[in-house]
Design a protein around this motif. Structure first.
Motif, PDB file in Angstrom:
ATOM      1  N   GLY A  12       0.793  -1.228   0.000  1.00  0.00           N
ATOM      2  CA  GLY A  12       0.000   0.000   0.000  1.00  0.00           C
ATOM      3  C   GLY A  12       0.822   1.272   0.000  1.00  0.00           C
ATOM      4  N   THR A  15      -0.228   3.723  -2.874  1.00  0.00           N
ATOM      5  CA  THR A  15      -1.589   4.173  -2.583  1.00  0.00           C
ATOM      6  C   THR A  15      -1.551   5.216  -1.473  1.00  0.00           C
ATOM      7  OG1 THR A  15      -2.469   2.007  -3.184  1.00  0.00           O
ATOM      8  CG2 THR A  15      -3.912   3.439  -1.923  1.00  0.00           C
ATOM      9  N   GLN A 241      -6.337   2.777   1.277  1.00  0.00           N
ATOM     10  CA  GLN A 241      -7.420   2.865   0.291  1.00  0.00           C
ATOM     11  C   GLN A 241      -8.427   3.941   0.679  1.00  0.00           C
ATOM     12  OE1 GLN A 241      -7.000   0.744  -2.479  1.00  0.00           O
ATOM     13  NE2 GLN A 241      -8.374   2.289  -3.302  1.00  0.00           N
TER      14      GLN A 241
END
Length: 365
Positions: A12, A15, A241
């Protein structure tokens, strides 16, 4: 302040970088998606700036900033050329601290390079690569000092320190665990820019369902917290996210979205707070009709050095500082009224600037 973001592929990182900087770094579900270090500059949220801007009707508002550097996902053997090699490690040698993104969520749709989620194994993998890279740096320095050290006491002292540091790293320990014998040795070690000597903030990347209780019910997060506590590091829980979704919203929508999730602050705000704590940073403020601005300094910085953040001439020609706490200034409604009430203090060269001070420097050109 400059922070480098590291971690294994698909944890991640990019992101998170996207959400923090809105820079649009490419992000996808496969290793080595990030092939160049992405750099983004982010303003530090500070509610005091708007209040002071409104008070002074300032033409311009300038927040403090943080520079983020997103490094390609490292894998086991990166320091020896595996994956994309260690070419990207050099990009984080100049950062003030490292943000280590650790995967703490289960998702069969997102590939893990080692097959299963295990945050401590992932941390160990990254740490070993950083250690190997640091050993390389030390070996080069040792080879360079070797000949001259035999006839120079200072060089001999540095050489012995380098060898002791190398032994520490070869034992699998981080440079930050090494205990120098005095301030001079500490200054020398700091000058080496070793990756494993830098402060670390762990970003525990979780699923949305773990945000409300700040990861308290997530066993992966607890393991990261335990590890961080034993290594003098900071941890903050984030869902990369969700942060990316938040980054697309307007300010009012963002507040409502956070409230719906049961959150008081965004991941960026958590990260900045953790960074300031870890690095011992505060902000003082300057305010006027032309500009209201935040300046980042180290805790314990004296007035002349704080003035030097604005311009070196301010430090060289420092005479005095007029200081008022931002809340006292706001409560009075005007600088002159704060002065009449005795809330504006005249401070000299030994004054240690505090967080939230609004300062007007007097100096000779």
């Amino acid at each position: 302040m400059k922070l480098g973001i590291v971690g294994l592929p698909n944890v991640g990182k990019s992101t998170l970088f996207n959400s923090l900087t809105k820079a649009g770094a490419e992000s996808a579900n496969y290793p080595f998606c990030t092939i160049d270090p992405n750099v983004g500059v982010v303003p530090v949220p500070d509610f005091r700036l708007k209040l002071l801007t409104d008070l002074y009707h300032s033409e311009k508002t300038t927040p403090a900033v943080i520079e983020f550097v997103d490094i390609a996902g490292l894998v086991k053997g990166a320091s020896k050329g595996e994956g994309l090699g260690n070419q990207f490690l050099s990009n984080i040698r100049e950062v003030d601290a490292i943000i280590h993104v650790v995967r703490c969520f289960e998702d069969s749709n997102v590939i893990h390079v080692d097959g299963a989620v295990d945050p401590l194994r992932d941390i160990e993998t990254i740490n070993l690569e950083l250690i190997f890279s640091d050993i390389e740096i030390l070996e080069r320095r040792i080879a360079k000092l070797g000949k001259g050290a035999s006839s120079n006491k200072e060089l001999a002292k540095e050489l012995n320190l380098l060898k002791a540091m190398k032994a520490c790293l070869e034992d699998g320990k981080l440079a930050s665990t090494f205990e120098p014998e005095d301030d001079e040795a500490l200054a020398f070690i700091s000058s080496l820019n070793l990756l494993t000597f830098k402060p670390v903030i762990f970003a525990a990347n979780v699923g949305e369902e773990d945000l409300a209780d700040d990861g308290a019910s997530n066993s992966h997060v607890q393991r990261v917290r335990d590890f961080a506590a034993s290594n003098a590091s900071e941890v903050f829980v984030i869902c990369a996210q969700i942060e990316q979704e938040i980054a697309e919203l307007e300010e009012e929508e963002k507040k409502m979205f956070l409230e719906d999730l049961g959150l008081k602050e965004s991941g960026l705000e958590k990260l900045i707070a953790a960074s300031y704590r870890l690095l011992g940073l505060i902000s003082y403020l300057t305010a006027g009709e032309k500009e209201t601005r935040a300046w980042t300094i180290k805790v314990g910085t004296k007035a002349p050095q704080a003035a030097g953040k604005i311009h070196s001439d301010f430090e060289r020609g420092f005479i005095k500082a007029e200081v008022v706490n931002y809340q006292d200034l706001l409560d009075c409604g005007a600088y002159n009224l704060a002065r009449e009430k005795g809330l504006v203090r005249i401070e000299g060269k030994d004054y240690v600037v505090k967080d939230g001070d609004v300062v007007l420097f007097r100096f000779n050109v």
